[in-house]
Scaffold this active site. Structure first.
Site, PDB file in Angstrom:
ATOM      1  N   GLY A  49    -105.542 -15.116 -50.041  1.00  0.00           N
ATOM      2  CA  GLY A  49    -105.789 -15.181 -48.600  1.00  0.00           C
ATOM      3  C   GLY A  49    -107.269 -15.106 -48.246  1.00  0.00           C
ATOM      4  O   GLY A  49    -107.761 -15.875 -47.411  1.00  0.00           O
ATOM      5  N   SER A 288    -103.549  -2.217 -68.842  1.00  0.00           N
ATOM      6  CA  SER A 288    -103.809  -3.653 -68.918  1.00  0.00           C
ATOM      7  C   SER A 288    -103.446  -4.290 -70.253  1.00  0.00           C
ATOM      8  O   SER A 288    -103.606  -3.703 -71.316  1.00  0.00           O
ATOM      9  CB  SER A 288    -105.296  -3.897 -68.671  1.00  0.00           C
ATOM     10  OG  SER A 288    -105.635  -5.205 -69.046  1.00  0.00           O
ATOM     11  N   ARG A 334     -95.832 -11.629 -72.411  1.00  0.00           N
ATOM     12  CA  ARG A 334     -95.291 -10.381 -71.881  1.00  0.00           C
ATOM     13  C   ARG A 334     -93.784 -10.249 -71.991  1.00  0.00           C
ATOM     14  O   ARG A 334     -93.274  -9.182 -72.314  1.00  0.00           O
ATOM     15  CB  ARG A 334     -95.686 -10.278 -70.416  1.00  0.00           C
ATOM     16  CG  ARG A 334     -97.154 -10.125 -70.282  1.00  0.00           C
ATOM     17  CD  ARG A 334     -97.588 -10.113 -68.847  1.00  0.00           C
ATOM     18  NE  ARG A 334     -99.012  -9.816 -68.840  1.00  0.00           N
ATOM     19  CZ  ARG A 334     -99.760  -9.822 -67.757  1.00  0.00           C
ATOM     20  NH1 ARG A 334     -99.235 -10.119 -66.583  1.00  0.00           N
ATOM     21  NH2 ARG A 334    -101.037  -9.531 -67.833  1.00  0.00           N
ATOM     22  N   HIS A 426     -93.792  -5.925 -62.735  1.00  0.00           N
ATOM     23  CA  HIS A 426     -95.209  -6.121 -62.537  1.00  0.00           C
ATOM     24  C   HIS A 426     -95.550  -7.281 -61.604  1.00  0.00           C
ATOM     25  O   HIS A 426     -96.473  -7.206 -60.815  1.00  0.00           O
ATOM     26  CB  HIS A 426     -95.836  -6.368 -63.901  1.00  0.00           C
ATOM     27  CG  HIS A 426     -97.302  -6.625 -63.869  1.00  0.00           C
ATOM     28  ND1 HIS A 426     -98.176  -5.713 -63.360  1.00  0.00           N
ATOM     29  CD2 HIS A 426     -98.035  -7.688 -64.267  1.00  0.00           C
ATOM     30  CE1 HIS A 426     -99.412  -6.209 -63.463  1.00  0.00           C
ATOM     31  NE2 HIS A 426     -99.352  -7.408 -63.983  1.00  0.00           N
TER      32      HIS A 426
END
Ligand SMILES: Cc1cc2nc3c(=O)[nH]c(=O)nc-3n(C[C@H](O)[C@H](O)[C@H](O)COP(=O)(O)OP(=O)(O)OC[C@H]3O[C@@H](n4cnc5c(N)ncnc54)[C@H](O)[C@@H]3O)c2cc1C
Ligand code: SF4
Ligand code: FES
Lengths: 662, 250
Positions: A49, A288, A334, A426
């Site tokens: 945005g 992370s 992941r 996530h």
């Protein structure tokens, strides 16, 4: 377009590598005088945005931007840690636009649109240039050039980073561009505002109803176009790595007003998060993925092994990712890493008190870096202590803030004992369906960033969300919006006294009144927790028909209970976080049902969507390309009733294959 | 753990505030400070009372939204952490904890513990940027930057805009916040062109917002959750002096 008459992805013709550049130079333009008359509403000031608002304002459009936090700088993008991908090939390790494109399509388990992903890879390099020009302090090598690291699902080093605070630095860059325009008067910023409804006039999106969160007043805002960049909906699971305020409301209102919802069941469960510690838990914290560059993941080889990790000798440890996926090792994507952790824990090899955790171990990395430092400093017989000291220093420089974060939360020192980690919700690959221009199925209504469904297919690769958010905002929408707005130059601003605005505002006010007047006995928070539990148990890391069917019933019942028993304290016309929360939970209670319906419908396993009925003998996801190579785009009809539209995915440049990281 | 909590309540910016006392029992040391507030609020809702409004979002120390003044210290007793990163293990059974909002003229209270910090945004809008439009950038590696400069710029850029520095300062000065941004950009080649005007404009806006002046007591840096260094203020003073000397408006 195959699938549905109402789904035209508007993919330009021509060869893949030329589509974007050719299209970009032929998209109709809006001349400067007309731009000044055209108003654009941007919902959200995250990477997508803020970058869109700033770029559009720089081009001369009149922009209004909205966010619910007290400042645009606090959007959830601020929390992104590990990095951002770009096909710069600065490391000369064979990276290219094609390779980034290929990795992303494969990483997404062949459920993303080729043309979009290729465009993303093409503009990825410009993003880094843009951010550096803004003064984003990326990590650098001693020679002064930019540093890179690896992320999952790739074999090159293409991830740019700023310690473990990459999202913060990128967002502050975009925020500074946004503030610059605010200072120049081209953007009006509405912070502490929540978009509550979209306004449709003659089939086109013409504005929004927003609630001023300080006063509680409802406001009407006109726009020639509305861009939804409101982020993902991972908080439908209650516990996730998302910020507490992240919600689906803006996207959901758009959906209920005609924007199709794409692949709602594609959610990403991140493998390395700090495990749940108790019932009071309000959110989960990510460690992370960059930690998998250097950390090794393991569990004991023996079941229910209660020894301290340091007491378990090397040969009694199972480095299960390295064992199962030798080619990618700890850096598998992941979805694969998460399922592998779940598999080990379910089989009884989990660690910690809950047994729902695996180790992420830095001992080997500390040792390796310690030796390297010794060599650099010409020390030939370093002591063990020196090695550890130097090794820790290197690890601290790379991941210090993450290690600190872990320590604050768990009270344990990860430099000394391996971290305990477990998968957590996530990211959401699903979102509002958009065409190549990023327009939803409602003309004039766009979706950017995590709020849209594009680019990541059934699984997103690490460091690609930041890339996509900024690609959408800086380099895609400024061009593609011209295709629509060039036909709107004759549309004058529609006064917000128009009946469509009046009606939309009334429906929002009515809903708020209803919420406040249930005066039941249970807080919105409790409903949220219960919804989250249903979603995690039945629509989480593994799903099956029976579970999904019962989840749908449970969610419907919970929704009925909500509207009969929710207790929302306070009043409508005041600062009232309980009311904000209740309204968001009400939307999650509808979205959850659609996610389960979508998961039930997709009779295959792909990426983050794992249907237990569809797996290979080794427990890997088993896709059904013959029947499911499509995007599910759901049309809202009425409560608990959706129509399915299919966008067939055509692979002209990549050969679909079973995804292998062995 | 059992605790006594004294919390500031204030209906809105116009009304008077007061302290309200609550007894909490069965608090786990593993809870975060904000989770302890969740427990309090859940209890208040059960008792049909209005929950305490407080700002928070990421709950991991990066968004800068949380802002509680705990036992006389912004973000509480620990160094280098935000309120949301504080855990109950930092307190003892039987403790009394006093929680207030940030107090500064430029940060008016909206409700209970929530304050208005848009003044920070306006300071950034006044000059906290590099004037580069989208699409005008050269290749990123054409601007090599010595690692030490990049690291220093990063350290300054780590500011989360929480406002604790202002809350900690007896003059409610925003110097640490402003200096962090000025420093980040002054340290980088990209920031050179507007170096002078940036410092001038940001300081002017800071003054206009009603922040106090800096008397170099250093409370800001001591309480800053991101440990933003006082060196930044020294750098800003140099920049500002330079700005004043070369400014056309003087
Ligand atoms: C802990 C964490 C770490 C991550 N690390 C990485 C990483 O290293 N690399 C990577 O590529 N990705 C990472 N991601 C993913 C990435 O951060 C997000 O996908 C991305 O930042 C989303 O950006 P966005 O602009 O789409 O939305 P957001 O940043 O979520 O912004 C949403 C905006 O919308 C506004 N908003 C929402 N609803 C409304 C409403 N109803 N009315 C008004 N405004 C509204 C909000 O105020 C906010 O401004 C991470 C995610 C998490 C949770
Ligand atoms: S300088 Fe420190 S205390 Fe001040 S706003 Fe920045 S992070 Fe917060
Ligand atoms: S809630 Fe984000 S810093 Fe505390």
């Amino acid at each position: 377009m195959a699938g549905s008459s109402r789904l035209d992805a508007k993919i330009p013709s021509g060869p893949l590598e030329k589509k974007w550049s050719q299209y970009r130079s032929t998209v109709p333009l809006v001349n400067p005088a007309n731009k000044r008359r055209i108003e654009i509403i941007v919902i959200g000031t995250g990477l997508a945005g803020a970058s869109a608002a700033a770029s559009l304002a720089e081009m001369g459009y009149k922009v209004k931007a909205f966010c619910f936090q007290d400042s645009p700088r606090r959007a959830h993008s601020i929390a992104a840690q590990g990095g951002i991908n770009a096909a710069k090939n600065y490391q000369n390790d064979g990276d290219s636009v094609y390779r980034l494109f290929y990795d992303t399509i494969k990483g997404g388990d062949y459920r993303a649109r080729e043309a979009n992903v290729h465009r993303l890879a093409e503009v990825s390099g410009n993003i880094i240039d843009q951010c550096v020009a803004q003064g984003v302090p990326f990590a650098r090598e001693y020679g002064g050039l930019l540093s890179n690291r690896s992320f999952g699902g790739t074999q090159v080093q293409r991830t740019f980073y700023a310690a473990g605070q990459t999202g913060q630095q990128l967002l502050l860059g975009a925020y500074s561009a946004l503030e610059r325009q605010i200072g120049m008067g081209t953007i009006t910023m509405y912070n502490r505002h929540e978009m509550m409804e979209v306004v449709i006039i003659d089939g086109k999106c013409r504005g929004i109803i927003a609630r001023n969160l300080i006063t509680g007043e409802l406001e009407r805002h006109f726009g020639h176009a509305v861009l939804i960049a409101s982020g993902g909906y991972g908080n439908v699971f209650y516990l996730s790595t998302n910020a507490m305020g992240s919600n689906v409301t803006a996207a959901w209102k758009a959906h209920k007003k005609g924007a199709f919802f794409g692949n709602p069941c594609f959610t990403q469960i991140h493998p390395t998060c700090i495990p749940v510690s108790g019932d009071h838990q309000s959110k989960l914290t990510l460690m992370s993925e960059s930690l998998r560059n250097d950390g090794r993941i393991w569990v004991p080889k023996k079941k229910d092994d209660n020894r301290a990790p340091g007491d378990i000798p090397e040969d009694e440890r199972d480095y299960y990712l390295e064992r199962r996926y030798p080619a990618f090792g700890n850096l598998v994507p992941r979805d694969i890493a998460s399922r592998a952790a779940k598999e080990r824990c379910d089989a009884g090899y989990g660690v910690g008190t809950s047994k729902l955790a695996v180790y992420l171990d830095y001992a080997a990395a500390i040792d390796r870096y310690g030796h390297a430092e010794a060599n650099k400093n010409n020390v030939h017989n370093p002591s063990k202590e020196d090695i550890v000291k130097w090794g820790k220093a290197v690890v601290k420089e790379k991941y210090g803030n993450l290690f600190d974060m872990y320590k604050q939360i768990t009270g344990e020192d990860p430099y000394e004992v391996p971290m305990r980690i477990y998968p957590a919700v996530h990211y959401t690959m699903g979102g509002l369906w958009v065409d190549y221009n990023l327009m939803t199925t409602v003309p004039g209504l766009y979706a950017l960033g995590e709020a849209n469904f594009s680019d990541h297919g059934a699984n997103r690769l690490g460091a690609s969300a930041l890339m996509q958010g900024l690609a959408d905002g800086y380099f895609v929408i400024p061009y593609t919006i011209g295709a629509y707005l060039s036909n709107e130059i004759r549309t004058p601003a529609i006064p917000t006294t128009h009946e469509a605005f009046v009606e939309a505002e009334k429906s929002v006010a009515d809903r708020i009144n209803t919420l406040l007047n249930v005066k039941g006995s249970t807080s919105p928070e409790m409903f949220h927790r219960r919804l989250g539990k249903i979603m995690w148990d039945k629509c989480g890391m593994a799903r099956n028909r029976q579970g999904l069917e019962s989840a749908i019933q449970e969610i419907r019942a919970l929704r009925r209970e909500f509207w009969n028993d929710v207790r929302v304290m306070g009043e409508a016309k005041e600062f009232n976080p309980e009311l904000d929360k209740a309204s968001r939970v009400a939307d999650f209670l509808e979205l959850g049902e659609l996610m389960c319906i979508d998961a039930l419908n997709r009779e295959e396993s792909c990426g983050g969507h794992f249907r237990e009925e569809h797996q290979t003998e080794e427990g890997e996801a088993l896709r059904d390309d013959e029947h499911f190579t499509f995007v599910s785009a759901w049309e809202y009809i009425k409560e608990s009733d959706w129509g399915l539209h299919k966008e067939e995915l055509v692979y002209e440049n990549i050969k679909i294959a079973q995804r292998s990281y062995k | 753990m059992n605790l006594t909590l004294k919390v500031w309540r204030q209906k809105n910016s116009q009304s008077e505030g007061y302290f309200e006392t609550h007894q909490l029992t069965g608090i786990s040391p593993d809870m975060s400070f904000l989770e302890m507030f969740d427990v309090l609020n859940e209890k208040l809702v059960e008792e049909n009372k209005e929950p305490v409004a407080f700002d928070h979002d990421c709950r991991e120390g990066i968004c800068g939204m949380c802002s509680m003044y705990i036992n006389g210290r912004p973000h509480g007793p620990l160094e280098g952490v935000t309120t949301c990163q504080l855990h109950m293990r930092s307190f003892s059974d039987g403790d009394t904890i006093v929680v207030e909002p940030w107090r500064a003229t430029a940060f008016p209270v909206i409700k209970d513990l929530v304050v208005e910090r848009s003044s920070f945004d306006r300071i950034i809008a006044a000059g906290g940027f590099v004037s580069v439009n989208t699409g005008n950038a050269q290749d990123a590696n054409n601007i090599p930057i010595p690692k030490d400069d990049a690291d220093d710029a990063f350290a300054a850029a780590a500011c989360i805009g929480c406002g604790a520095c202002v809350a900690a300062c007896k003059n409610a000065s925003a110097m640490l916040f402003v200096s962090a941004k000025v420093s980040q950009l002054a340290l980088l080649p990209q920031g050179q062109a507007e170096r002078t005007i940036r410092a001038e404009k940001m300081v002017a806006q800071m003054d206009e917002e009603g922040f106090g002046s800096c008397t170099n007591t250093g409370a800001c840096s001591a309480e800053c959750p991101k440990e933003i260094s006082l060196e930044n203020i020294a750098r800003l003073n140099r920049e500002y002096l330079g700005a004043k000397l070369s400014s056309k408006s003087v």
